[in-house]
Write a protein that holds these residues in place. Structure first.
Motif, PDB file in Angstrom:
ATOM      1  N   ALA A  35       0.840  -1.200   0.000  1.00  0.00           N
ATOM      2  CA  ALA A  35       0.000   0.000   0.000  1.00  0.00           C
ATOM      3  C   ALA A  35       0.876   1.251   0.000  1.00  0.00           C
ATOM      4  CB  ALA A  35      -0.931  -0.017   1.197  1.00  0.00           C
ATOM      5  N   ILE A  36       1.398   1.587  -1.193  1.00  0.00           N
ATOM      6  CA  ILE A  36       2.242   2.774  -1.356  1.00  0.00           C
ATOM      7  C   ILE A  36       1.719   3.591  -2.527  1.00  0.00           C
ATOM      8  CG2 ILE A  36       4.287   1.726  -0.333  1.00  0.00           C
ATOM      9  CD1 ILE A  36       5.378   1.216  -3.153  1.00  0.00           C
ATOM     10  N   ALA A  62       6.216  -1.178  -6.756  1.00  0.00           N
ATOM     11  CA  ALA A  62       7.287  -1.168  -5.764  1.00  0.00           C
ATOM     12  C   ALA A  62       8.102   0.116  -5.865  1.00  0.00           C
ATOM     13  CB  ALA A  62       8.194  -2.373  -5.961  1.00  0.00           C
ATOM     14  N   TYR A  63       8.830   0.365  -4.790  1.00  0.00           N
ATOM     15  CA  TYR A  63       9.793   1.462  -4.761  1.00  0.00           C
ATOM     16  C   TYR A  63      11.118   0.846  -4.343  1.00  0.00           C
ATOM     17  CZ  TYR A  63      11.296   6.320  -4.400  1.00  0.00           C
ATOM     18  OH  TYR A  63      11.918   7.528  -4.605  1.00  0.00           O
ATOM     19  N   ALA A  64      12.131   0.980  -5.197  1.00  0.00           N
ATOM     20  CA  ALA A  64      13.446   0.388  -4.952  1.00  0.00           C
ATOM     21  C   ALA A  64      14.415   1.460  -4.467  1.00  0.00           C
ATOM     22  CB  ALA A  64      13.958  -0.251  -6.243  1.00  0.00           C
ATOM     23  N   LEU A  96      12.732   4.420   9.815  1.00  0.00           N
ATOM     24  CA  LEU A  96      11.754   3.664   9.039  1.00  0.00           C
ATOM     25  C   LEU A  96      10.604   4.584   8.638  1.00  0.00           C
ATOM     26  CD1 LEU A  96      10.551   1.097   7.855  1.00  0.00           C
ATOM     27  CD2 LEU A  96       9.901   0.405  10.182  1.00  0.00           C
ATOM     28  N   ALA A  97      10.233   5.499   9.524  1.00  0.00           N
ATOM     29  CA  ALA A  97       9.148   6.443   9.222  1.00  0.00           C
ATOM     30  C   ALA A  97       9.484   7.304   8.005  1.00  0.00           C
ATOM     31  CB  ALA A  97       8.847   7.317  10.428  1.00  0.00           C
ATOM     32  N   GLY A 104       5.088   7.151   0.350  1.00  0.00           N
ATOM     33  CA  GLY A 104       3.663   7.439   0.501  1.00  0.00           C
ATOM     34  C   GLY A 104       2.891   6.237   1.015  1.00  0.00           C
ATOM     35  N   ALA A 105       3.392   5.610   2.088  1.00  0.00           N
ATOM     36  CA  ALA A 105       2.724   4.438   2.662  1.00  0.00           C
ATOM     37  C   ALA A 105       1.327   4.807   3.133  1.00  0.00           C
ATOM     38  CB  ALA A 105       3.548   3.889   3.819  1.00  0.00           C
TER      39      ALA A 105
END
Length: 184
Positions: A35-36, A62-64, A96-97, A104-105
Motif C-alpha cells: 500500500a504505497i 514497488a519502490y526500490a 523507518l518512518a 507514501g505508505a
C-alpha cells in the motif's frame, strides 16, 4: 516531419523526469511494496526477483532504494543495547518512518522482511511514534551482508506495545523488503 519528430523527442526528454521518481546509482538494497502511492520500478518478475520468488512474495508496484537513496534521507544515530548483547552499539541510518513517508505508505502495518525470511510486523502508528532506524552503518563502518547489513532494523527497548527491555526480537538484520499492508 523531422521537426515534428525532434519536437516529440525533446518533449519526451523534458517530461521523463516528471514521470518517475529518480533513483541514485548502485544496487538496490531495499524494496518497498504494498500500500504505497509512489513507485519507481515495475512489478514482480520471477526470474529477476529470485529472492522474492523463493520467499513466495510478489507485487504489482514497488519502490526500490539503493544505499545512496537511503543515505540521502535524514540520518539518525541511535545507541541500542539489550541484556543478551555483549554491549550497546551505535548505528546510523534513516528512520523507518522517513522511508514510509518517501513512498507514501497508506497502510496501517509494515512487514520488515530479512533475506532469511524472518519478517516481523509493526503497526505504522508505533513506528511513527518511536525510534525505528534502518541502520546502514555501525560507527564509521557500513554494515555488510554476512554481518547485520546492509540494512538492519534497530530500535530501543519499549518501542512497541508489549516489548520488554530484554526482548530484542523484531530487530531484523539483512533487511531487503518492506511490505505495507492494511494490518489486522
Amino acid at each position: 516531419m523531422r521537426r515534428a519528430a525532434f519536437a516529440l523527442l525533446v518533449a519526451l526528454v523534458l517530461l521523463l523526469p516528471l514521470s518517475a521518481p529518480s533513483r541514485a546509482d548502485g544496487p538496490v538494497v531495499l524494496t518497498v511494496t504494498g500500500a504505497i502511492e509512489k513507485t519507481n520500478r515495475g512489478p514482480f518478475e520471477p526470474f529477476s526477483d529470485v529472492l522474492f520468488a523463493t520467499l513466495q512474495e510478489s507485487f504489482e508496484k514497488a519502490y526500490a532504494l539503493t544505499l545512496d537513496d537511503l543515505g540521502a534521507l535524514p540520518q539518525q544515530t541511535v545507541e541500542v543495547g539489550y541484556p543478551n548483547w555483549p554491549g550497546p552499539v551505535t548505528v546510523t541510518g534513516p528512520t523507518l518512518a522517513s522511508v514510509l513517508d518517501l513512498v507514501g505508505a497508506t497502510g496501517s502495518q509494515v512487514l520488515v522482511q530479512a533475506v532469511d525470511g524472518y519478517a516481523p510486523a509493526f503497526k505504522i502508528d508505533e513506528v511513527r511514534a518511536g525510534t525505528f532506524v534502518l541502520a546502514t552503518a555501525q560507527g564509521d563502518e557500513p554494515l555488510a551482508l554476512g554481518g547485520r547489513g546492509p540494512v538492519w532494523l534497530v530500535f530501543p527497548a519499549g518501542s512497541y506495545a508489549g516489548q520488554t527491555a530484554e526482548d530484542d526480537s523484531g530487530l531484523a538484520w539483512a533487511v531487503f523488503h518492506l511490505k505495507i499492508t492494511a494490518g489486522e
